[in-house]
Design a protein around this motif. Structure first.
Motif, PDB file in Angstrom:
ATOM      1  N   ARG A 143      21.217  39.507  32.504  1.00  0.00           N
ATOM      2  CA  ARG A 143      21.911  39.834  33.720  1.00  0.00           C
ATOM      3  C   ARG A 143      21.286  40.593  34.841  1.00  0.00           C
ATOM      4  O   ARG A 143      21.322  40.454  35.932  1.00  0.00           O
ATOM      5  CB  ARG A 143      23.291  40.543  33.279  1.00  0.00           C
ATOM      6  N   LEU A 149      31.005  39.607  44.347  1.00  0.00           N
ATOM      7  CA  LEU A 149      31.038  40.797  45.109  1.00  0.00           C
ATOM      8  C   LEU A 149      32.168  41.091  46.055  1.00  0.00           C
ATOM      9  O   LEU A 149      32.703  41.962  46.384  1.00  0.00           O
ATOM     10  CB  LEU A 149      29.602  40.624  45.968  1.00  0.00           C
ATOM     11  N   VAL A 160      36.265  48.892  45.891  1.00  0.00           N
ATOM     12  CA  VAL A 160      35.478  49.917  46.324  1.00  0.00           C
ATOM     13  C   VAL A 160      35.559  49.635  48.005  1.00  0.00           C
ATOM     14  O   VAL A 160      36.156  48.696  48.520  1.00  0.00           O
ATOM     15  CB  VAL A 160      34.111  49.255  46.139  1.00  0.00           C
ATOM     16  N   SER A 204      31.370  51.241  51.660  1.00  0.00           N
ATOM     17  CA  SER A 204      30.594  52.099  52.549  1.00  0.00           C
ATOM     18  C   SER A 204      29.265  52.140  51.828  1.00  0.00           C
ATOM     19  O   SER A 204      29.129  52.090  50.712  1.00  0.00           O
ATOM     20  CB  SER A 204      31.174  53.465  52.596  1.00  0.00           C
ATOM     21  N   ASP A 226      26.935  53.949  50.642  1.00  0.00           N
ATOM     22  CA  ASP A 226      26.697  55.132  49.826  1.00  0.00           C
ATOM     23  C   ASP A 226      25.502  55.281  48.792  1.00  0.00           C
ATOM     24  O   ASP A 226      24.841  54.094  48.578  1.00  0.00           O
ATOM     25  CB  ASP A 226      27.977  55.723  49.376  1.00  0.00           C
ATOM     26  N   MET A 265      31.716  53.041  48.274  1.00  0.00           N
ATOM     27  CA  MET A 265      30.860  52.196  47.276  1.00  0.00           C
ATOM     28  C   MET A 265      30.461  50.917  47.654  1.00  0.00           C
ATOM     29  O   MET A 265      31.486  50.285  48.302  1.00  0.00           O
ATOM     30  CB  MET A 265      31.281  52.514  45.896  1.00  0.00           C
ATOM     31  N   LYS A 266      29.486  50.292  47.520  1.00  0.00           N
ATOM     32  CA  LYS A 266      29.422  48.699  47.740  1.00  0.00           C
ATOM     33  C   LYS A 266      29.820  48.013  46.710  1.00  0.00           C
ATOM     34  O   LYS A 266      29.461  48.507  45.381  1.00  0.00           O
ATOM     35  CB  LYS A 266      27.981  48.603  48.119  1.00  0.00           C
ATOM     36  N   PRO A 267      29.974  46.796  46.585  1.00  0.00           N
ATOM     37  CA  PRO A 267      30.545  45.823  45.557  1.00  0.00           C
ATOM     38  C   PRO A 267      29.299  45.767  44.622  1.00  0.00           C
ATOM     39  O   PRO A 267      29.328  45.711  43.401  1.00  0.00           O
ATOM     40  CB  PRO A 267      30.795  44.432  46.188  1.00  0.00           C
ATOM     41  N   GLU A 268      28.241  45.655  45.096  1.00  0.00           N
ATOM     42  CA  GLU A 268      26.668  45.658  44.368  1.00  0.00           C
ATOM     43  C   GLU A 268      26.881  46.790  43.315  1.00  0.00           C
ATOM     44  O   GLU A 268      26.456  46.684  42.123  1.00  0.00           O
ATOM     45  CB  GLU A 268      25.559  45.761  45.044  1.00  0.00           C
ATOM     46  N   THR A 269      27.307  48.153  43.865  1.00  0.00           N
ATOM     47  CA  THR A 269      26.951  49.089  42.910  1.00  0.00           C
ATOM     48  C   THR A 269      27.868  49.172  41.908  1.00  0.00           C
ATOM     49  O   THR A 269      27.621  49.478  40.677  1.00  0.00           O
ATOM     50  CB  THR A 269      27.418  50.144  44.019  1.00  0.00           C
ATOM     51  N   MET A 270      29.156  48.481  42.092  1.00  0.00           N
ATOM     52  CA  MET A 270      30.183  48.377  40.909  1.00  0.00           C
ATOM     53  C   MET A 270      29.555  47.196  39.920  1.00  0.00           C
ATOM     54  O   MET A 270      29.748  47.433  38.827  1.00  0.00           O
ATOM     55  CB  MET A 270      31.471  47.777  41.689  1.00  0.00           C
ATOM     56  N   LEU A 271      28.855  46.169  40.581  1.00  0.00           N
ATOM     57  CA  LEU A 271      28.310  45.342  39.573  1.00  0.00           C
ATOM     58  C   LEU A 271      27.370  46.014  38.885  1.00  0.00           C
ATOM     59  O   LEU A 271      27.449  45.710  37.394  1.00  0.00           O
ATOM     60  CB  LEU A 271      27.700  44.225  40.558  1.00  0.00           C
ATOM     61  N   ASP A 272      26.665  46.844  39.363  1.00  0.00           N
ATOM     62  CA  ASP A 272      25.579  47.671  38.474  1.00  0.00           C
ATOM     63  C   ASP A 272      26.205  48.498  37.601  1.00  0.00           C
ATOM     64  O   ASP A 272      25.704  48.772  36.447  1.00  0.00           O
ATOM     65  CB  ASP A 272      24.567  48.454  39.500  1.00  0.00           C
ATOM     66  N   LEU A 273      27.370  49.108  37.802  1.00  0.00           N
ATOM     67  CA  LEU A 273      27.971  50.043  37.056  1.00  0.00           C
ATOM     68  C   LEU A 273      28.351  49.206  35.739  1.00  0.00           C
ATOM     69  O   LEU A 273      28.383  49.995  34.691  1.00  0.00           O
ATOM     70  CB  LEU A 273      29.419  50.616  37.678  1.00  0.00           C
ATOM     71  N   LEU A 274      28.783  48.208  35.802  1.00  0.00           N
ATOM     72  CA  LEU A 274      29.468  47.328  34.857  1.00  0.00           C
ATOM     73  C   LEU A 274      28.104  46.918  34.031  1.00  0.00           C
ATOM     74  O   LEU A 274      28.712  46.886  32.762  1.00  0.00           O
ATOM     75  CB  LEU A 274      29.861  45.935  35.414  1.00  0.00           C
ATOM     76  N   SER A 275      26.873  47.177  34.157  1.00  0.00           N
ATOM     77  CA  SER A 275      25.805  47.125  33.373  1.00  0.00           C
ATOM     78  C   SER A 275      25.907  48.250  32.206  1.00  0.00           C
ATOM     79  O   SER A 275      25.377  47.988  31.396  1.00  0.00           O
ATOM     80  CB  SER A 275      24.646  47.011  34.185  1.00  0.00           C
TER      81      SER A 275
END
Lengths: 186, 423
Positions: free
Chosen positions: A75, A99, A106, A109, A111, B1-11
């Motif tokens: 992944r 996404l 989310v 933003s 950040d 927070m960006k959605p990509e960050t959330m995706l990473d957090l899930l890792s």
């Protein structure tokens, strides 16, 4: 072969570990990579890189859930590759949709989340997921961790796609609330 | 927070969760969407079933009370403010042909008021006294609806045979001072509680009907007329409704004072129950006018004033209900009123057939007064007169008798409440 035996092979630095991993979890890792990248060649490359990364990580790591461990490597590699590809305006598979959906929970933003905060937030997400009913948690992870399309998830679990989407939507809302309750600005 | 960050957090989540999700996906079984509660599911199911069963029983009970019960059961309508009790109907076999003296006195209890419970004895104390020489030898039959197989009759001084009491042994009379008394002890059963009704009926059957009629006529000069029994006992049942009869299974005293004819017996019973608060004034009126006397004309003369020769009357029939104000009456009206009141007071004793004639004359005078005052139209007057001429029974009641309009004797109610408290 049992997972523990495969891990033992890694620890013994026996290259048969790679062959066994590939034989047992190759299709799983391929599915994860394909869900993210959608291009077979890119996905195959990521899966091959998965065995190499695993070879470097084990030891010292000794995974309890080998499938999830390998899947996580796939992944991460797939996401990294996707970012590279997107800079070139190519590929994407399910990720753009994922996404888009995650953008609901989310702010979007720009950040900067440092490693410490990211670790804490991951713990928070982990705790949140454990509070969910089994099915809800599994649907959430199938979609946002394994990146399966909702239609496939619905077909696999014998549900209607709309129903799956509704459950996911509610879970995202709950996640946002849970994070805000913990004091995170999302 | 960006959605990509959330995706990473899930890792970063625990991989066992991912493993579990992957297993589920592979097996095609997502599991339950219900959150596991503190209680095992099986116990929750059992609790839900119990609740459902309780609900069904409650609803069934409500339906039984609202719409009727099983054949032979007495049924109450709990939705009505004043309880309406249907005739016992199949609860006993009526005599053929129906006898005018064959009354069925029904007592009721309501579970909704906590009056009885399964297995808890209910004691009904019955006191029967005979003012005149009216009660002849005969049988007093006891019928119980509900708990029918499980009751005892306590009547030590009297010959009792099962559910039958013989009354009128040689030389024995039951007066107010020396009444016949007995207790009925009932053990209600579960079915009674479900149906919500526990009913006891008393039925008097004289040995010699002809003797009974003669005594009844001789006792107060009233004529026995065929019309009475048809109206009063046309279902072979005397209908009485008792509200608030039982006070949480306490001893209930029911005084039955019979002193004249079958009609008089009904009147006396009603009045006795009204005054002992066994029934409310409102209930009394309803029974009296809507059930017992619905085909009769009643008149009452209240508070005649000798100095002014003033009277106040109440007229009640199935067509007209009217209570006059006090007014200076005609000579005839005043004289008739006095005559009737004197008879009620026991000062005079009219000859055979005279009293009914006085009652009818009074009804005529009341009607004429109403016509003169414009209370009724000429057509209504004629119609009512025609109705009276069909031979309908006319009676006049003594002053203070509750007439259902404004004539209720509230002082009696208040006095009872002062003495005994609210039921």
């Amino acid at each position: 072969m049992e997972d523990t035996a495969i891990v033992d092979l890694y620890f013994a630095r026996d290259e048969a570990a790679l062959a066994e991993s590939s034989r047992k979890y190759g299709s799983f890792c391929m599915a994860v990579a394909m869900n993210i990248l959608s291009v077979r060649e890119d996905a195959e490359e990521c899966v091959n890189d998965t065995w190499l990364t695993a070879w470097h990580k084990i030891p010292p790591e000794k995974p309890v859930c080998l499938r999830a461990f390998l899947g996580a490597i796939t992944r991460n590699l797939s996401l990294d590759r996707l970012r590279t590809l997107r800079r070139g305006k190519r590929g994407g598979g399910q990720v753009p949709l994922v996404l888009e959906e995650l953008s609901e929970c989310v702010s979007g933003s720009d950040d900067v989340v440092d490693a410490v905060i990211a670790g804490e937030m991951a713990d928070c997400v982990d705790r949140f997921l454990r509070t969910l009913p089994d099915a809800e948690r599994r649907l959430f992870l199938c979609r946002y961790w394994l990146a399966y399309p909702t239609a496939e998830i619905a077909a696999r679990f014998g549900m209607k796609e709309n129903y799956v989407r509704t459950v996911l939507s509610r879970t995202r809302a709950k996640l946002r609330k849970a994070l805000e309750k913990e004091g995170y600005t999302v | 927070m960006k959605p990509e960050t959330m995706l990473d957090l899930l890792s970063g989540i625990d991989l066992s969760l991912v493993e579990d999700a992957a297993d589920a996906y592979e097996s095609g079984n997502a599991g339950s969407l219900k959150k596991r509660g503190p209680f095992p599911k099986r116990w929750m199911n059992i609790a839900a079933c119990l609740l459902l069963a309780a609900g069904v029983i409650f609803a069934a009970r409500c339906l039984v009370l609202r719409f009727g019960g099983l054949p032979g059961q007495t049924v109450t309508d709990t939705t009505a403010k004043e309880k309406t009790i249907r005739l016992p109907g199949t609860s006993y076999e009526p005599s053929e042909p129906p006898l005018p003296w064959d009354g069925c006195y029904t007592f009721k209890a309501y579970t909704s008021r906590g009056c009885f419970a399964p297995g808890k004895p209910v004691v009904i104390h019955v006191e029967l006294s005979v003012g005149g020489d009216w009660l002849t030898d005969g049988e007093l039959l006891l019928m119980v609806i509900g708990a029918s197989d499980d009751f005892t009759l306590s009547c030590p001084a009297l010959p009792v045979d099962g559910d039958t009491i013989r009354i009128g042994r040689p030389g024995l009379r039951y007066t107010e001072k020396d009444p016949m008394t007995f207790d009925i002890i009932l053990i209600p059963e579960w079915d009674d509680w479900v149906s919500g009704v526990l009913s006891v009926s008393l039925r008097y059957v004289p040995d010699d009907p002809q003797q009974f009629i003669e005594r009844a006529e001789a006792s107060n000069g009233m004529e026995y007329r065929e019309g009475w029994q048809e109206a009063l006992f046309k279902d072979d049942t005397l209908r009485l409704t008792y509200q608030d009869l039982y006070y949480a299974a306490d001893r209930v005293e029911t005084r039955v004072r019979a002193e004249s004819s079958a009609m008089g017996l009904l009147n006396d019973m009603l009045i006795a129950h009204y005054r002992s608060m066994a029934i409310s004034g409102k209930e009394f009126s309803r029974i009296f006018y809507e059930e017992a006397y619905r085909d009769h004309v009643c008149a009452a003369v209240h508070s005649t004033m000798p100095e002014q020769k003033a009277v106040r009357y109440t007229y009640q029939s199935r067509n007209i209900r009217y209570e006059s104000k006090q007014y200076i009456a005609s000579e005839e009206m005043y004289a008739l009123s006095r005559e009737i009141n004197q008879y009620h007071a026991g000062e005079t004793s009219p000859g055979k057939g005279e009293y009914p004639a006085m009652c009818r004359r009074l009804a005529d005078l009341c009607l004429a007064d109403m016509r003169e005052r414009g209370v009724i139209t000429e057509a209504e007057y004629e119609a009512e007169l025609a109705y009276l001429n069909t031979g309908v029974d006319v009676d006049v009641f003594e002053p203070g008798f509750p007439m259902g309009l404004d004539g209720l004797d509230h002082s009696v109610v208040q006095k009872h409440r002062d003495t005994h408290g609210e039921p």
